[in-house]
Each structure stands twice: as C-alpha cells, then as structure tokens.
Design an enzyme around this catalytic site. Structure first.
Site, PDB file in Angstrom:
ATOM      1  N   ARG A  14       0.838  -1.198   0.000  1.00 44.75           N
ATOM      2  CA  ARG A  14       0.000   0.000   0.000  1.00 44.75           C
ATOM      3  C   ARG A  14       0.887   1.269   0.000  1.00 44.75           C
ATOM      4  O   ARG A  14       0.983   1.967  -0.997  1.00 44.75           O
ATOM      5  CB  ARG A  14      -0.947  -0.014   1.213  1.00 44.75           C
ATOM      6  N   CYS A 244       9.039   9.709  -1.105  1.00 37.40           N
ATOM      7  CA  CYS A 244       8.055  10.783  -1.126  1.00 37.40           C
ATOM      8  C   CYS A 244       8.057  11.458  -2.497  1.00 37.40           C
ATOM      9  O   CYS A 244       9.108  11.854  -2.989  1.00 37.40           O
ATOM     10  CB  CYS A 244       8.392  11.793  -0.038  1.00 37.40           C
ATOM     11  N   ASN A 253       9.678   4.443   3.517  1.00 33.76           N
ATOM     12  CA  ASN A 253       9.333   3.983   4.867  1.00 33.76           C
ATOM     13  C   ASN A 253      10.554   3.369   5.551  1.00 33.76           C
ATOM     14  O   ASN A 253      11.583   3.126   4.930  1.00 33.76           O
ATOM     15  CB  ASN A 253       8.231   2.918   4.772  1.00 33.76           C
TER      16      ASN A 253
END
Ligand code: ZN
Length: 313
Positions: A14, A244, A253
């Site tokens: 995700r 990002c 992450n």
C-alpha cells in the site's frame, strides 16, 4: 521459535506502491503478499480503497484483498480515505481497516478537502458502519493520526492537537490508534514525548501503533525510541519502498528487513525469518525494476555467527 514480542506490519503493497510510477500486476502483488506471509509476517497492509482515478495502482483492491484473506494466519490490513472507501472495503471482506486523519489542517484540506474535525466526523460514521457488522466478523478500525510529527505544508504540528485528535478517534470508536510520521520529520526525543502524552490521554492499555518514514534517516532511531516507551506495533516496507513524491531521491518507509534485524539482534522476537525475508526482497525488486530500494542488511549481510530468534516453519 520463541514467542513473538512485537508485531511488524508490512505496508509496502500500500504505502510503497502508492508512490511507484509503474503499475504492479495483480499476480505480482499477490505473490509478494504470499511470500512475505510465508516467512512470518503476520500483518500486511495490502491495498487502499481509494478511487482508481485518484491512484490507478489500487484498481485491483478487491482482488488483492480476496487473495490475502485466503492466506492462513495472515491479517490483511486495508487503507480507506473516506466513508465510500470504507463501504467498499467492508463489502470486500476487510478485517482490519486503517483510516488516516491528518492532524495538520493544511494536509487534511489538501488530501481529502476536509478540516480535521470534519475528517473525525467521517471517522465516527465509519465506526458506526463497522459496528453494524455481526460481532463475529466485525472489522477492527485503526485511527491513524497522520502528520503527527510535522507537516510539509504547515510545518510544526502542535502536540496538543495530536493528543486531541487521538482522543477524538478513540471516542469515535477506534479499536487502535496509530501515530504516523507521514513526511519523515520526527526525531527520537519527540517520538518518546508524543507517544507518552498520547498514551497518558487515551489510556495505558489502549493499543497504539507507530508508522515511521526514513526520509531523513531517523526511521530506525524513531522505532527504537517508540519501543523504549512501550510501543509494540510498527509499520515498515520491504526495501524501504515508498519514497516521497515531493522529495525526489529521499528514501521511503522504515526498511522492514533492517527493522527485523535491529529487533532480533536486540533479543526482541519478531516472528519473521530474516534470511528468507531478504530473499523475498530480491523477488519483489525483480518485479519493480524502476522503483528505488533502500536498506543496509540486504547489502551488508548478517553478521558472522548471528543467531536469529525467528525461523519460518
Ligand atoms: Zn506512510
């Protein structure tokens, strides 16, 4: 295998895929989820129920969730941005649903065109919907306070605002709260202070989870800081997938395999087989040739004589 001390939730399918340019075929997503669960990952965030016209990557959310629901021992997690997404997720058989609520007003307006208070009201409607399910199959609802440690639009986010939103989400019917460093601004001292404040406000026994990004290199330090104040649930992505879009080249992450290595080397059992996890990383890497992968342990290798606590069956 010793008892598992902490839960690591893989959020790559995700949070990682949300920012990759190319579409990952459904079969490859399903293979990734199966492979990671086979090496001991017990919770995986598998998709987002966001409209496909907003993020085409998740056009196959129903199919991926159905596949994940069929894997024994795995708790799939899904992300929903709004009430409609929650309806879709529950209809597709979701058992654990994460709803991000931006504590930063600027981020909330930009992401879902709602004030934070309006987003909390929406969350309460979702909680009512979840509670209308039969008790035996009722989904768990996680209220995720995003931009809890700062926001790239607004800058500083007041800790009193984070505490207020966390309390509001609990009162609205959350089963757990997550504090998310959405843009990678957090530092370890801030992490300890904020988790302590939120815990004091929402109750010692209420589940609180941590979601860190490694954008500025402090992901592992922040995870350790959260662990030291009692947090036992951490999100991360294989290969640190998920850079990002507003900070080209910045890492994504916290890296799952590095996080597993850190905890297992400290004597904290994750239930995840580190050697086999690194092999899964290579498979996923092959399926995403354009994506950037990060991490240290996969490149350096495990220390000589390293004894992992967890082995896959
Ligand atoms: Zn994230």
């Amino acid at each position: 295998m010793s008892a598992v001390d902490i839960t690591i939730t893989e959020v790559g399918p995700r949070d990682g895929l949300q920012n990759t340019k190319s579409f990952m075929p459904t079969a490859a997503k399903n293979a990734w989820i199966s492979a990671e669960s086979a090496v001991g990952v017990r919770q995986i965030e598998v998709c987002s129920f966001v409209p496909a016209k907003v993020i085409p990557q998740f056009v196959d959310a129903e199919e991926v969730l159905t596949h994940a629901n069929g894997i024994p021992g795995l708790t799939p997690v899904v992300l929903v941005p709004n009430f409609r997404g929650c309806e879709r997720a529950l209809a597709a058989g979701a058992r654990r649903v994460t709803v991000p609520i931006s504590v930063s007003e600027a981020h909330s307006m930009s992401n879902v065109r709602k004030t934070t208070a309006q987003a909390v009201e929406d969350f309460a409607r979702m909680a009512a919907l979840v509670r209308s399910q039969a008790q035996a199959e009722r989904a768990q609802l996680v209220g995720a306070c995003s931009t809890a440690f700062g926001c790239s639009l607004q800058g500083m986010v007041a800790e009193t605002d984070v505490v207020r939103v966390a309390v509001a989400l609990r009162e609205a019917g959350a089963d757990a709260i997550s504090l998310a460093d959405t843009v990678g601004y957090a530092n370890p001292e801030q992490v300890k202070r904020l988790f302590r404040k939120v815990r004091a406000a929402i109750g010692e026994d209420f589940p609180i989870e941590a979601h860190f990004h490694n954008t500025r290199g402090l992901g592992l330090a922040n995870a350790l800081a959260a662990f030291e104040v009692g947090i036992r649930n951490f999100d991360s992505t294989l290969g640190g997938l998920g850079g990002c879009p507003f900070a080209p080249g910045a890492s994504g992450n916290v890296v799952t395999e590095d996080l597993v290595f850190m905890f297992e080397s400290m004597g904290v059992s994750t239930g995840i087989d580190i050697e086999q996890l690194i092999a899964v990383r290579n498979t996923v890497f092959a399926a995403l040739p354009e994506a950037e992968f990060y991490g240290h342990i996969s490149k350096a290798g495990l220390p000589k004589g390293f004894q992992p606590l967890s082995r896959a069956a």
